[in-house]
Design a protein around this motif. Structure first.
Motif, mmCIF file in Angstrom:
data_model
loop_
_atom_site.group_PDB
_atom_site.id
_atom_site.type_symbol
_atom_site.label_atom_id
_atom_site.label_comp_id
_atom_site.label_asym_id
_atom_site.label_seq_id
_atom_site.Cartn_x
_atom_site.Cartn_y
_atom_site.Cartn_z
ATOM 1 N N ALA A 11 -17.133 11.052 2.201
ATOM 2 C CA ALA A 11 -18.144 10.530 1.275
ATOM 3 C C ALA A 11 -19.258 9.813 2.031
ATOM 4 O O ALA A 11 -20.452 10.011 1.757
ATOM 5 N N ALA A 18 -21.370 12.171 3.948
ATOM 6 C CA ALA A 18 -22.233 12.958 3.061
ATOM 7 C C ALA A 18 -23.404 12.140 2.542
ATOM 8 O O ALA A 18 -24.575 12.539 2.663
ATOM 9 N N LEU A 19 -23.097 10.986 1.963
ATOM 10 C CA LEU A 19 -24.136 10.191 1.313
ATOM 11 C C LEU A 19 -25.179 9.677 2.294
ATOM 12 O O LEU A 19 -26.381 9.682 2.002
ATOM 13 N N ILE A 64 -13.611 15.655 -0.640
ATOM 14 C CA ILE A 64 -12.990 15.985 -1.922
ATOM 15 C C ILE A 64 -11.681 16.745 -1.718
ATOM 16 O O ILE A 64 -10.655 16.448 -2.361
ATOM 17 N N THR A 91 -18.993 16.314 1.980
ATOM 18 C CA THR A 91 -18.514 16.184 0.603
ATOM 19 C C THR A 91 -17.336 17.110 0.354
ATOM 20 O O THR A 91 -16.321 16.713 -0.245
ATOM 21 N N GLY A 139 -24.392 16.818 4.626
ATOM 22 C CA GLY A 139 -23.817 16.046 3.534
ATOM 23 C C GLY A 139 -22.922 16.889 2.648
ATOM 24 O O GLY A 139 -21.858 16.439 2.206
#
Length: 411
Positions: free
Chosen positions: A358, A361-362, A54, A50, A46
């Motif tokens: 995202a 990752a989540l 980003i 991320t 994750g």
């Protein structure tokens, strides 16, 4: 010399083959070398996603201003392979994680550049067909890499890292050989075709929902790679894995390693991904229709529930297929709608890659922590409920967005 589009597709196929060789080996390396848990691999995976997501938000604007975005894309691939190779000899988990996470993060220079290069094509039909070929190529790379990764790791843990590096060198050379967008496409064609421009404008309404659908689909795929692998590992070690519902598994299954079992199912997921790309690229029936994405996401949510309540390899494989279809459909739709405004394609493909990061990752972080604290079965009951909520959010956003586009979407 192969045409630029063929070279691009081949480069993407090689890159994703390398990625899945590495990503398939990663969780098992966590379990074997660092005594990791589902939470360990989920959280590290994750963090990696991320970082990637980003950084993509910043590289999009950088690539849009750059005179040579494809050269930066090639550099990202080479840096990724080098850092991944350097991760293997690390004996400290924190240091290993730094190399691993940074390596994938370097691809934030690559994927936005590749998708934007395709999106510069002013003809929507050619663009759709080339996107389909490109997406099918890299999904085929995913399929081959996921299948090979499990078996390569079972030979020696270092082999996936070495293969990753070697393949990245080849991929980077192919990307470096590509002409820049300005030399490839005549943008005046798009400006003159007002009918195509109006058709593309309809994609504005579903852009935000498609980004969210893409993130959700990536979250579910990430859970299969970084969290569910621990369940497979546990079932294999306990001798509880079955073909269907037999009392005693056949010798072939009993003698297989966890990485080999997972590799076969992951191959099916990626193959379903490729089939979805082929269908999406060959038809227009799904254009500007959210219901298609809603259906495949709901089926994928149900598949997650099934994964938490079976010990059958066949049933797991079918569930992986459903998640693969959703993954392919959501990603293709999101990328296609990113091209509704060609002038903003760099920024939008970067946002789409942020959605990839995202979701990737989540999904594993949430599932990994839940699985560690609440167990497999409850985790795989809650996740489908979350899926339903996210799908409902997509429907609300699409209903509230004007059909003619909105300034808030012109990011």
């Amino acid at each position: 010399m192969f045409s630029p589009h063929i070279r691009l597709s081949l480069a993407a196929a090689l890159l994703d083959a390398a990625l899945l060789i590495g990503m398939t080996a990663f969780p098992f390396h966590m379990y074997d070398s660092f005594a990791g848990t589902a939470q360990t691999s989920g959280v590290i995976g994750g963090i990696q996603a991320t970082i990637y997501g980003i950084v993509c938000l910043f590289t999009g604007r950088f690539l849009a201003r750059s005179l040579h975005p494809m050269r930066w894309g090639a550099f990202g691939i080479l840096a990724c392979g080098t850092l991944f190779l350097l991760a293997y000899p690390q004996k400290d988990l924190a240091l290993f994680s730094v190399f691993y996470c940074t390596s994938i993060g370097m691809l934030s220079l690559t994927w936005p550049a590749l998708h934007s290069w395709l999106g510069a094509d002013p003809d929507p039909d050619n663009r759709g067909k080339n996107m389909a070929r490109f997406n099918m190529a890299w999904s085929a790379g995913l399929a081959v890499g996921s299948l090979a990764g499990g078996f390569i790791y079972s030979v020696h843990p270092a082999l996936p890292f070495m293969c990753y590096f070697a393949i990245c060198i080849l991929s980077s050379l192919l990307v470096f050989s590509l002409p820049e967008e300005g030399k490839m496409y005549d943008q005046s064609v798009r400006a003159e075709n007002t009918e195509d421009a109006a058709y593309d404008l309809r994609g504005e309404r579903l852009l935000l929902s498609a980004w969210i659908a893409n993130g959700l689909a990536m979250a579910l795929a990430g859970i299969t790679r970084l969290v569910f692998t621990k369940h497979i590992d546990d079932l294999v070690k306990a001798g509880q894995l079955r073909v269907l519902f037999e009392e005693t598994p056949p010798a072939l299954l009993s003698n297989a390693t966890a990485s080999q079992v997972y590799a076969i199912m992951a191959f099916g997921l990626c193959l379903a991904n490729a089939v979805a790309f082929f269908i999406m690229g060959s038809t227009r029936a799904w254009h500007h229709r959210l219901d298609v994405l809603v259906i495949v996401q709901c089926i994928a949510g149900a598949a997650v529930f099934v994964l938490g309540n079976t010990q059958s390899v066949v049933i797991m494989a079918i569930a992986f297929l459903a998640i693969g279809v959703a993954n392919g459909a959501a990603f293709f739709a999101a990328v296609y709608y990113c091209m509704s405004n060609v002038k903003k394609r760099h920024a939008r493909t970067s946002i789409n890659e942020f959605a990839v990061g995202a979701g990737s990752a989540l999904g594993p972080i949430i599932a990994g922590v839940m699985m560690q604290q609440a167990g497999l079965h409850l985790t795989f009951v809650v996740i489908p409920v979350i899926v339903a909520g996210v799908v409902l959010l997509q429907c609300v956003l699409a209903a509230r967005t004007p059909h003619t586009g909105d300034a808030t979407l012109n990011t």
